[in-house]
Design an enzyme around this catalytic site. Structure first.
Site, PDB file in Angstrom:
ATOM      1  N   HIS A 149      -8.392   2.214  -6.237  1.00 49.29           N
ATOM      2  CA  HIS A 149      -8.404   1.084  -5.305  1.00 49.29           C
ATOM      3  C   HIS A 149      -9.570   0.194  -5.730  1.00 49.29           C
ATOM      4  CE1 HIS A 149      -8.757  -0.542  -0.912  1.00 49.29           C
ATOM      5  NE2 HIS A 149      -7.902  -1.251  -1.621  1.00 49.29           N
ATOM      6  N   LYS A 187       0.814  -1.201   0.000  1.00 45.65           N
ATOM      7  CA  LYS A 187       0.000   0.000   0.000  1.00 45.65           C
ATOM      8  C   LYS A 187       0.860   1.269   0.000  1.00 45.65           C
ATOM      9  CE  LYS A 187      -4.369  -1.037  -0.453  1.00 45.65           C
ATOM     10  NZ  LYS A 187      -4.612  -2.463  -0.571  1.00 45.65           N
ATOM     11  N   SER A 204     -11.501  -2.155   2.287  1.00 42.03           N
ATOM     12  CA  SER A 204     -11.004  -3.456   2.689  1.00 42.03           C
ATOM     13  C   SER A 204     -12.138  -4.382   3.142  1.00 42.03           C
ATOM     14  CB  SER A 204     -10.020  -3.244   3.825  1.00 42.03           C
ATOM     15  OG  SER A 204      -9.452  -4.461   4.163  1.00 42.03           O
ATOM     16  N   ARG A 225      -4.354 -13.615   5.500  1.00 40.50           N
ATOM     17  CA  ARG A 225      -4.224 -13.235   4.095  1.00 40.50           C
ATOM     18  C   ARG A 225      -3.387 -14.230   3.304  1.00 40.50           C
ATOM     19  NH1 ARG A 225      -6.559  -8.306   1.872  1.00 40.50           N
ATOM     20  NH2 ARG A 225      -7.273  -7.168   3.707  1.00 40.50           N
ATOM     21  N   ASP A 266      -6.924  -5.449  -6.844  1.00 38.78           N
ATOM     22  CA  ASP A 266      -6.859  -4.385  -5.831  1.00 38.78           C
ATOM     23  C   ASP A 266      -6.416  -2.998  -6.306  1.00 38.78           C
ATOM     24  OD1 ASP A 266      -7.249  -4.064  -2.865  1.00 38.78           O
ATOM     25  OD2 ASP A 266      -5.150  -3.462  -2.915  1.00 38.78           O
TER      26      ASP A 266
HETATM   27  N1  LIG Z   1     -21.905 -11.343  -0.181  1.00 35.89           N
HETATM   28  C1  LIG Z   1     -20.580 -11.276  -0.165  1.00 35.89           C
HETATM   29  N2  LIG Z   1     -19.940 -10.622  -1.161  1.00 35.89           N
HETATM   30  C2  LIG Z   1     -18.587 -10.518  -1.141  1.00 35.89           C
HETATM   31  N3  LIG Z   1     -17.808 -11.056  -0.178  1.00 35.89           N
HETATM   32  C3  LIG Z   1     -18.399 -11.727   0.819  1.00 35.89           C
HETATM   33  C4  LIG Z   1     -19.793 -11.851   0.870  1.00 35.89           C
HETATM   34  N4  LIG Z   1     -20.104 -12.559   1.976  1.00 35.89           N
HETATM   35  C5  LIG Z   1     -18.960 -12.848   2.587  1.00 35.89           C
HETATM   36  N5  LIG Z   1     -17.914 -12.371   1.913  1.00 35.89           N
HETATM   37  C6  LIG Z   1     -16.493 -12.459   2.350  1.00 35.89           C
HETATM   38  O1  LIG Z   1     -16.008 -11.139   2.506  1.00 35.89           O
HETATM   39  C7  LIG Z   1     -14.633 -11.083   2.223  1.00 35.89           C
HETATM   40  C8  LIG Z   1     -14.346 -10.073   1.123  1.00 35.89           C
HETATM   41  O2  LIG Z   1     -12.963  -9.852   1.130  1.00 35.89           O
HETATM   42  P1  LIG Z   1     -12.054  -9.453  -0.090  1.00 35.89           P
HETATM   43  O3  LIG Z   1     -10.738 -10.147   0.061  1.00 35.89           O
HETATM   44  O4  LIG Z   1     -12.744  -9.670  -1.383  1.00 35.89           O
HETATM   45  O5  LIG Z   1     -11.872  -7.918   0.263  1.00 35.89           O
HETATM   46  P2  LIG Z   1     -11.232  -6.765  -0.599  1.00 35.89           P
HETATM   47  O6  LIG Z   1     -12.301  -5.827  -1.016  1.00 35.89           O
HETATM   48  O7  LIG Z   1     -10.423  -7.381  -1.665  1.00 35.89           O
HETATM   49  O8  LIG Z   1     -10.344  -6.038   0.506  1.00 35.89           O
HETATM   50  P3  LIG Z   1      -8.794  -5.608   0.584  1.00 35.89           P
HETATM   51  O9  LIG Z   1      -8.668  -4.318  -0.150  1.00 35.89           O
HETATM   52  O10 LIG Z   1      -8.519  -5.486   2.011  1.00 35.89           O
HETATM   53  O11 LIG Z   1      -8.001  -6.718  -0.041  1.00 35.89           O
HETATM   54  C9  LIG Z   1     -14.197 -12.477   1.815  1.00 35.89           C
HETATM   55  O12 LIG Z   1     -13.670 -13.105   2.946  1.00 35.89           O
HETATM   56  C10 LIG Z   1     -15.526 -13.104   1.379  1.00 35.89           C
HETATM   57  O13 LIG Z   1     -15.520 -14.496   1.530  1.00 35.89           O
HETATM   58  O1  LIG Z   2      -3.553  -3.092   2.540  1.00 37.25           O
HETATM   59  C1  LIG Z   2      -3.872  -4.098   3.152  1.00 37.25           C
HETATM   60  O2  LIG Z   2      -3.325  -4.519   4.165  1.00 37.25           O
HETATM   61  C2  LIG Z   2      -4.951  -4.948   2.611  1.00 37.25           C
HETATM   62  C3  LIG Z   2      -5.729  -4.228   1.629  1.00 37.25           C
HETATM   63  O3  LIG Z   2      -5.729  -4.587   0.470  1.00 37.25           O
HETATM   64  C4  LIG Z   2      -6.467  -3.030   2.073  1.00 37.25           C
HETATM   65  O4  LIG Z   2      -6.518  -2.770   3.269  1.00 37.25           O
HETATM   66  O5  LIG Z   2      -7.019  -2.349   1.205  1.00 37.25           O
HETATM   67 CA   LIG Z   3      -8.165  -7.803  -1.751  1.00 36.84          CA
HETATM   68 MN   LIG Z   4      -6.879  -3.228  -0.818  1.00 34.78          MN
END
Ligand SMILES: Nc1ncnc2c1ncn2[C@@H]1O[C@H](COP(=O)(O)OP(=O)(O)OP(=O)(O)O)[C@@H](O)[C@H]1O
Ligand SMILES: O=C([O-])CC(=O)C(=O)O
Ligand SMILES: [Ca+2]
Ligand SMILES: [Mn+2]
Length: 659
Positions: A341, A322, A359, A443, A378
């Protein structure tokens, strides 16, 4: 089991020797016929095991900084460049660096070099030699995943191979990012260019303090026997590719960045030259609380002028990922490229969708779709030519991960993948994804090609759909709504979600959060700059905006339930296919959102949130409460103009909740 004094079960009858026939038909015992090995000694035998890596193909013409140089000279210059990166700014020279593992006898003193630098910085140069200039720092340069596994397992406590072949690691005391410990150097340029003050993620520090922390990190790294150096790229758009160098103390960090950044080919690495940006990750070592601007023992410091980042006091690898994203949020808009993002994928017909969201809202989960090509999960850029992924890997949340619901992510957790802070069975090494003993923010970091339908190179045409994901812990936002441009901008600037526990240090329970551009922690300019660019691009390319609630339904967090992933996937399918665009819509109260009356594969009653609440009064109150939170949050933006179009600014201001 029969006892025979050896602890082994006793054979009933001795087994007959296995006999094979040779060509002549003589009965021969096969182990007598085996040829002897070439080696005379154990050391010789071991030396046979490893073949020297093939020399990389010589280049035609003068294509890069090091092209047409003999191999030795090229390697010497590479080491020189690393020594320059590691140079103390107060001493005359960079450390003596030598390539290879200090544990391997053969590397000692073979190729070492010390960089002498020409001072650009007014820092006192102490000419007397100190002990640090007498030692060698071994450089483990762009090691392969297998080599990094061995380094991690040999030297880093808490490193294990899981049953599926991933490398399980611990990130130490920090299991999420530390946004309050982020510092950005304020100088004459950044003072005017960047977003500072209330709501901004950029907490100021001065150049001098940065140099104090940099020196602390560099001295720490040089005091070690060995450091890891990764030279890699960011951004799949070849015109806007950035060269990054990551210097770190842990194999875990090196493998994480190997997976997350774009991996250079041998040829690209030979011609790498000087990096455009360098990270000094001294995360095991704290910052000094007596240092100005330090409010804890953690500090992640960005210096845009020096093109450097320093990490002290946190080993959470996401800080590097990040940190570089923040840099891209500065560099790309300068080139009229929008940094986002967001996740991104593409259908077989070339229709591209962006998935914005904070997130834990589902960027990785929903962009990883077995029926579509994954461009990235991401971080993306949207230029005049289309979209490009910034990274070379994905970073998936794996709490409660299941093979059934997320098969592609499940299968990506194999050899080469870094698995952070998960709990596993001590004997079978099977990961227990439901276990939150270390953290909720477990993760997996894997190269994007571990997803079978990754789109390589990770680029695509202009987006057709822009999907804003919100994980609404209040349970009042509809599972999906169609947005007009002003509403899309309103929700983009608001960046609402219920922050899921863990990813940012210190948050244990989901709470409503607003984070401009769905990533205020990483943006460098004022949010309206990015918003104006998004509006302009969506308008120009005719993209449709959607708001998808991946959070609660039937009540708030605690009483309702999270919307089933299977339903969210059907909703997303209907957006991609275009069928949702032509559905029948009705308008909601308060937020004024257009919601469809039916979607294939989704129970119609859940599309209208108030249907799912038993207590209608509670629903209405919660809706008004959330509306109020949106209004309060947006107040800080009401004095800003969004882009050149005053009309649009007015429309955006009017696109929020109305009651
Ligand atoms: N209806 C839903 N839609 C999407 N995700 C869901 C749902 N229900 C549960 N989840 C869970 O929510 C989480 C979504 O996390 P994800 O890794 O996709 O986040 P992200 O937006 O990529 O965040 P980051 O930027 O932190 O990586 C997963 O663990 C997924 O299994
Ligand atoms: O940055 C991290 O640790 C995980 C992530 O993708 C977010 O928070 O958007
Ligand atoms: Ca992610
Ligand atoms: Mn992210």
């Amino acid at each position: 089991m029969a006892a025979n004094g050896t602890g082994l079960p006793m054979a009933r009858k001795p087994l007959a020797k296995i006999v094979t026939e040779d060509k002549q038909g003589n009965g021969l015992c096969h182990d007598d016929s085996a040829k002897g090995i070439k080696a005379q000694t154990i050391d010789e035998l071991h030396s046979l095991q490893k073949k020297r890596s093939a020399p990389t193909t010589p280049l035609e013409g003068n294509q890069g900084a090091f092209a047409s140089l003999p191999d030795d000279e090229r390697r010497r210059q590479q080491l020189q460049s690393i020594s320059a990166s590691l140079a103390s700014l107060t001493r005359g020279a960079g450390p003596k660096v030598v390539r290879g593992d200090p544990a391997a006898k053969s590397s000692q003193a073979v190729e070492h070099v010390a960089h002498r630098h020409h001072h650009h910085v007014e820092a006192p140069t102490i000419s007397v030699s100190d002990d640090s200039s007498l030692k060698f720092t071994h450089v483990l340069y762009n090691l392969s995943p297998a080599e990094l596994y061995e380094q991690a397992i040999k030297y880093e406590k808490g490193s294990f191979i899981t049953s599926s072949g991933a490398l399980a690691t611990l990130s130490g005391a920090k299991t999420g990012r530390s946004p309050r410990d982020k510092r950005v150097v304020m100088d004459d340029t950044t003072q005017n260019e960047l977003w500072w003050g209330r709501g901004s993620p950029n907490i100021e520090m001065d150049e001098h303090t940065f140099l104090v922390n940099r020196e602390r990190a560099v001295d720490y790294l040089n005091s070690l026997d060995k450091v890891f150096v990764n030279d890699q790229f960011l951004n799949w758009d070849p015109q806007n590719r950035i060269k990054v160098r990551i210097v770190s103390a842990r194999a875990y960090h090196s493998l994480f960045m190997h997976n997350m950044c774009i991996r250079p080919t041998d040829e690209e690495l030979e011609n790498f030259g000087t990096p455009d940006f360098t990270i000094y990750n001294a995360g095991q070592f704290p910052c000094n609380r007596y240092t100005h601007y330090m409010t804890s023992s953690t500090s992640t410091d960005l210096n845009l002028a020096r093109k450097e980042m320093v990490i002290l006091g946190t080993q959470y690898a996401g800080e590097m990922k990040k940190g570089l994203f923040s840099v891209m949020h500065y560099l790309m808009p300068k080139r009229q490229i929008l940094s986002l993002h967001s996740g991104c994928n593409m259908g077989i017909d070339g229709d591209v969708a962006l998935f914005f969201g904070l997130s834990g809202t589902g960027k990785t989960t929903l962009s990883t779709d077995h029926n579509r090509y994954l461009i990235g999960d991401d971080e993306h850029c949207w230029s005049d030519y289309g979209v490009s992924n910034i990274e070379g890997g994905c970073y998936a949340k794996c709490i409660d991960l299941s093979r059934e619901k997320e098969p592609d992510i499940w299968n990506a957790i194999k050899f080469g993948t870094v698995l952070e802070n998960v709990v596993f069975d001590e004997h079978t090494r099977e990961v227990e994804y439901g276990d939150k003993s270390v953290t909720e923010n477990t993760r997996a970091a894997y190269p994007i090609e571990y997803i079978p339908n990754a789109k390589l190179p990770c680029i695509g045409p202009h987006p057709k759909n822009v999907i804003l994901l919100a994980c609404d812990a209040f349970g009042v936002l509809p599972p999906v709504s169609k947005l007009n441009l002003a509403q899309t901008m309103y929700h983009f600037i608001s960046g609402y979600t219920a922050l899921v526990a863990g990813t940012e240090d210190g948050i244990k329970e989901p709470t409503a959060t607003f984070s401009a551009c769905f990533g205020a922690a990483f943006i460098m300019l004022h949010p309206t700059k990015y918003a104006a660019m998004l509006a302009e691009k969506m308008q120009k390319h005719g993209a449709t905006g959607w708001l998808v609630n991946t959070g609660w339904s039937g009540g708030s967090y605690g009483s309702g339930n999270r919307i089933k992933l299977a339903y969210t996937r059907r909703i997303i399918d209907a957006i991609h296919s275009g069928s949702l665009l032509n559905a029948t819509y009705e308008k909601t109260d308060v937020f004024g959102l257009e919601i469809p009356t039916e979607i294939e594969g989704v129970p119609s009653e859940i599309l209208r949130p108030e249907n799912t609440w038993g207590d209608k009064k509670a629903y209405k109150n919660t809706l008004l409460k959330l509306g109020g939170l949106f209004k309060n949050n947006f107040e800080t933006f009401t004095n800003y103009k969004i882009g050149k179009d005053t009309m649009l600014t007015q429309e955006i201001l009017a696109a929020g909740p109305n009651f």
